[in-house]
Design an enzyme around this catalytic site. Structure first.
Site, PDB file in Angstrom:
ATOM      1  N   SER A   1      -5.000   4.792  -3.099  1.00  0.00           N
ATOM      2  CA  SER A   1      -6.168   4.258  -2.413  1.00  0.00           C
ATOM      3  C   SER A   1      -6.387   2.793  -2.767  1.00  0.00           C
ATOM      4  O   SER A   1      -5.903   1.899  -2.081  1.00  0.00           O
ATOM      5  CB  SER A   1      -7.400   5.089  -2.781  1.00  0.00           C
ATOM      6  OG  SER A   1      -7.564   5.155  -4.186  1.00  0.00           O
ATOM      7  N   CYS A   2      -7.080   2.520  -3.869  1.00  0.00           N
ATOM      8  CA  CYS A   2      -7.340   1.124  -4.207  1.00  0.00           C
ATOM      9  C   CYS A   2      -6.196   0.490  -4.958  1.00  0.00           C
ATOM     10  O   CYS A   2      -6.119  -0.726  -5.089  1.00  0.00           O
ATOM     11  CB  CYS A   2      -8.607   1.011  -5.050  1.00  0.00           C
ATOM     12  SG  CYS A   2      -8.418   1.699  -6.712  1.00  0.00           S
TER      13      CYS A   2
END
Length: 223
Positions: free
Chosen positions: A65-66
């Site tokens: 994700s990040c």
């Protein structure tokens, strides 16, 4: 979580783009196991690479994700990376109709529309490679791995990403030695600042306006 295609490219690219190995020669063997939705890779690396990996120990689950999930120290989020050699901006005609031209490298995207793509344009302005994945970091890792495995020279070339351009993508491109990153989405402020400090040409290609150059100097247009 990763789309189950080009897994060897992903293993190589993930190892290179995260600094776990310095070159393809540090990876001695890759063994893929399992089938369907349950796949795993066993990777044999050199002793020096294994020692480096132990020094920057990272918990790997949840990195799609990040890109910072599992990072254990600020030094890993903001690593000490050498500046890239200064490189000229690409000619503006290389970017003409780029959004349309990259479609041939997005077969999965045409079918389902829910994946990111990363592509490489060589020093002659030719689109050479493309990889897709549900995770934007994974797509770029696959591209970097594919470049290493086929011996694709990064000098003078461009990495192109269809996803949000964040700091972690800048790090990966920098480690891969690609002098220019083109994003179809505007970069974060931190990504632009990092690119400016490390000589990475960072260009945003908007949908309906000319390319915008964030690095090496803020402004509009290309060479």
């Amino acid at each position: 979580m990763i789309s189950p295609a080009n897994l060897e490219d992903f293993v190589v690219g993930f190892s290179l783009a995260n600094g776990f190995v310095e070159s393809l020669s540090d990876i001695y063997d890759i063994r893929l196991h399992g089938r369907g939705n349950a796949r795993r890779a066993e990777v044999e690396i050199s002793s020096r690479a294994f020692w480096r990996l132990k020094q920057q120990r990272r918990q790997l689950p949840g990195t799609s994700s990040c890109g910072l999930c599992g990072v254990e120290a600020l030094e890993q989020a903001l690593p000490q990376l050498a500046k890239l050699p200064s490189s000229a901006l690409p000619p503006s005609h290389w970017l003409l109709d780029l959004r349309q031209r990259i479609g041939e490298f997005q077969p999965l995207g045409r079918d389902c529309g829910a994946v990111h793509a990363a592509l490489f344009m060589d020093a002659t302005g030719e689109l050479r490679l493309g990889r897709e994945d549900i995770g934007r970091h994974n797509a770029l890792d696959k591209l970097i791995g594919a470049m290493a495995r086929v011996g694709c020279e990064p000098a003078g070339g461009l990495a192109i990403v269809t996803s949000r351009c964040s700091l972690e993508l800048v790090h990966k491109v920098q480690r891969a030695g690609i002098p220019t990153l083109v994003s179809l989405s505007s970069p974060t402020g931190l990504a632009a600042q990092w690119a400016q400090r490390h000589n990475l040409n960072l260009i945003h290609l908007p949908q309906h306006s000319p390319p915008r150059v964030y690095s090496p100097a803020a402004g509009d247009g290309c060479a």
